[in-house]
Design a protein around this motif. Structure first.
Motif, short mmCIF file in Angstrom:
data_model
loop_
_atom_site.label_atom_id
_atom_site.label_comp_id
_atom_site.label_asym_id
_atom_site.label_seq_id
_atom_site.Cartn_x
_atom_site.Cartn_y
_atom_site.Cartn_z
N ARG A 1 1.14 1.79 -0.24
CA ARG A 1 1.01 0.40 -0.71
C ARG A 1 -0.36 -0.16 -0.36
O ARG A 1 -0.88 -1.02 -1.05
N GLN A 2 -0.94 0.39 0.72
CA GLN A 2 -2.30 -0.04 1.07
C GLN A 2 -3.28 0.45 0.00
O GLN A 2 -4.14 -0.31 -0.44
N ASP A 3 -3.12 1.69 -0.44
CA ASP A 3 -3.95 2.21 -1.53
C ASP A 3 -3.84 1.31 -2.75
O ASP A 3 -4.84 1.05 -3.43
N VAL B 1 -2.98 -1.96 -2.99
CA VAL B 1 -3.62 -3.28 -2.85
C VAL B 1 -5.14 -3.13 -2.89
O VAL B 1 -5.84 -3.85 -3.63
N LEU B 2 -5.67 -2.18 -2.13
CA LEU B 2 -7.12 -1.99 -2.10
C LEU B 2 -7.65 -1.52 -3.45
O LEU B 2 -8.68 -2.00 -3.93
N GLY C 1 -4.29 -10.86 -3.56
CA GLY C 1 -3.43 -11.15 -2.40
C GLY C 1 -2.20 -11.94 -2.81
O GLY C 1 -1.07 -11.60 -2.43
N ALA D 1 0.13 -9.81 -4.78
CA ALA D 1 0.91 -8.87 -3.97
C ALA D 1 2.07 -9.59 -3.29
O ALA D 1 3.04 -8.99 -2.86
N LEU E 1 -6.31 -10.36 1.24
CA LEU E 1 -5.86 -8.99 1.01
C LEU E 1 -4.91 -8.55 2.13
O LEU E 1 -3.88 -7.92 1.87
N TYR F 1 -1.11 -7.75 1.52
CA TYR F 1 -0.67 -6.38 1.83
C TYR F 1 0.53 -6.39 2.76
O TYR F 1 1.52 -5.68 2.53
N PHE G 1 3.58 -7.36 0.90
CA PHE G 1 3.91 -6.32 -0.08
C PHE G 1 4.50 -5.10 0.62
O PHE G 1 5.50 -4.53 0.18
N GLU G 2 3.90 -4.73 1.75
CA GLU G 2 4.35 -3.56 2.51
C GLU G 2 5.79 -3.75 2.97
O GLU G 2 6.58 -2.82 3.00
#
Lengths: 284, 302
Positions: free
Chosen positions: A101-103, A105-106, A163, A166, A272, A276, A279-280
């Motif tokens: 999920r980090q991938d 968002v970034l 952000g 997400a 962000l 994140y 979202f995570e």
């Protein structure tokens, strides 16, 4: 690198949206029109004084307009980035692949930042031609510096929109959220800061003097608005380039004009990170 | 090592208990059909396996990894056809595959995969113009990227025409022959029967059966129906037959008797009929239709 896969996919996808073409066209019109207005119709006061519109003065005139227009372009390009995929179900495809999920968002941030950069660079490119024509003393370096700071400012609102996107599973809520934040930063921030000072000072403005903690606090808060930071950062950069002089040293570090860049960086990271984390922790 | 291991998994959405303690073990290399009516908890189970949703209680392990903590590692070796997914309308079939290849860091070439799912004529077309069946095929091709050890197909035959469903079955068989574990869900037993080594049936958030199709038939009892032609129907045939072990039901239609019974009770039923004075001119057995079998597990009182 999975971030790169997501960013590339997103960039290709968003680049083909009709919305982007419209935004680019609007921005190009705006950049050209604003250059014309600032040089020929309503020049900055200093130019009326000297009778000469330099690139710096043009940028000074432009920056308050770009401070409004750029966030709108950035938000329009990015508010659907995650909530849209969540709503349609393509996020399931995206997360079926080994993307964290980090991938996601970034990657979304990078992809949309790339797309917005294209729109702005085309717009500014057209603006550059007009500026070169209208400004009496044209400096490419100053104009390019202005473009660079403007891109950074655009990334701030891309980060805010990604952000918020997400944060919610509905595109309409993502739009309200991102534009709501824009309105707060652009139009309400200083009123809110004033209001906070008023309340904290016992519902009055009486007895406040320079150097009071409250005044300092309000200065810090004032500067923390990304819009203020952008204007500050632009002016600092182009003036340094133009006059080749060190800016005067301010009383506190947060009053230094370069602090605008720190603020903008913070406003990229913070939305962000918050988006994140939410979202995570959430179910799709 | 099990390919999928669920240990007392519970999940609620608001007031609704979607999963009420599911224990499940899918072995490596098997083709496992996951069955249940719509809303029984199939997708929630799959979503937990993929870390799309997080269980309230219990744990899931996939290919030896924790589904929650090591989800990326799980998805590196898993191919997924999600349920209710959408494609990127502005990207071509090839670009979709390239994205999956980049994400999985695989060395595949998009074309052979697209060919395998029958999309070789649509390689450079944008997915926005695809039919439901084509969308399903494209997502399936993405799932096959990187030769996964586990294939998870959530309602894979929805949107496929009979021809597509047959191709899907062949593809599942090919993958299984290659050692891939296949886990797929369906609400129609007939779709999984032909390919599955075992099936699990979920109902209202609880796993009610895990067995082979034959095992399920035996468990339900009267797994088959004996159809007997007689010259005349003896009096009291209903009562006499039903009192015997292994016979569940008797229906009379003219001179045809339909007797629901266990396999080993068939011959006893026929000799009993002859003892009662009837002459059996013909008999045959019918297997219980799969729908009845499925209904036995998913309908009525628990």
């Amino acid at each position: 690198m999975s971030v790169r896969a997501v960013a590339e996919k997103d960039f290709r996808d968003a680049l083909r949206s009709r919305l982007l073409i419209v935004l680019t066209a609007l921005f190009a019109l705006f950049a050209a029109g604003a250059s014309y207005v600032v040089t020929n119709i309503q020049p900055p006061q200093q130019a009326q004084f000297t009778g000469e519109v330099t690139t710096v003065l043009l940028i000074v005139g432009l920056v308050s307009a770009t401070a409004v227009f750029i966030p709108i372009v950035a938000i329009a390009a990015a508010y659907r980035s995650l909530s849209g995929e969540r709503q349609s179900g393509s996020l399931k495809l995206l997360l079926s692949l080994p993307n964290s999920r980090q991938d996601v968002v970034l990657g979304k941030f990078l992809g949309r930042a790339g797309v917005v950069s294209i729109a702005l660079l085309i717009g500014f490119g057209i603006g550059l031609v007009f500026t070169a024509v209208f400004a009496d003393a044209f400096s490419a370096a100053e104009y390019l510096a202005f473009v660079a700071v403007s891109l950074l400012f655009a990334f701030v609102f891309v980060a805010i929109a990604v952000g918020v996107s997400a944060f919610t599973s509905s595109t309409s809520r993502a739009a309200y959220g991102a534009f709501g934040l824009f309105v707060v930063f652009q139009f309400l921030w200083s009123i809110l800061v004033q209001g906070a000072v008023y309340v904290l000072n016992g519902f009055s403005f009486e007895g406040l003097e320079q150097g009071d903690t409250l005044i300092e606090l309000s200065q810090v808060l004032q500067i923390l608005s990304p819009t203020t930071a952008y204007q500050q950062g632009t002016l600092w950069t182009v003036r340094r380039l133009a006059e080749n002089q060190e800016a005067q040293s301010a009383e506190a570090f947060y009053l230094e004009p370069w602090f605008g860049f720190v603020t903008m960086a913070l406003w990229i990271i913070l939305p962000l990170a918050v988006g994140y984390l939410r979202f995570e922790g959430s179910d799709l | 090592m099990a390919a999928i291991e669920l240990d007392d998994v519970r999940k609620g959405f608001g007031d609704v208990q979607a999963l009420r303690g599911v224990d499940l073990e899918v072995e490596e290399g098997e083709v496992f059909g996951f069955l249940g009516p719509n809303g029984a908890g199939k997708s929630t189970t799959i979503n937990i396996v993929l870390d799309f949703v997080r269980p309230d209680e219990g744990a899931a392990r996939v290919l030896g990894h924790d589904a929650r903590e090591e989800s990326v590692a799980v998805r590196e070796r898993t191919g997924v056809l999600p349920e209710g997914f959408d494609l990127y309308d502005r990207l071509t079939a090839r670009e979709h595959l390239q994205f999956a290849i980049d994400s999985k860091d695989a060395a595949d070439d998009p074309y052979p995969l697209l060919e395998r799912v029958g999309l070789e004529d649509a390689v450079d077309r944008k997915a926005g113009g695809f039919s439901t069946g084509m969308r399903q095929r494209l997502a399936l091709a993405m799932a096959l990227v990187g030769d996964p050890d586990l294939l998870i197909l959530d309602e894979p035959s929805s949107g496929l025409d009979p021809n597509g469903a047959r191709e899907l079955r062949e593809l599942v068989e090919e993958e299984a022959a290659d050692g891939t574990t296949v886990f797929f869900s369906s609400h129609i037993l007939g779709q999984v029967e032909a390919v599955c080594d075992r099936v699990g049936i979920i109902r209202e958030g609880e796993l009610v059966a895990v067995d082979t199709i034959e095992g399920l038939r035996e468990n339900v009892g009267g797994g088959s129906t004996l159809v007997v032609q007689v010259d005349s129907v003896p009096d009291d045939v209903d009562h006499r037959l039903k009192s015997m072990d292994g016979i569940d039901s008797v229906t009379v239609d003219g001179t045809t008797l339909r007797i629901g019974c266990a396999d080993d009770a068939k011959m006893t039923a026929i000799s009993e009929l002859e003892d009662m004075g009837a002459t059996v001119s013909d008999f045959s057995t019918e297997e219980a239709p799969l729908e009845d079998l499925f209904a036995a597990y998913t309908e009525g009182e628990k």
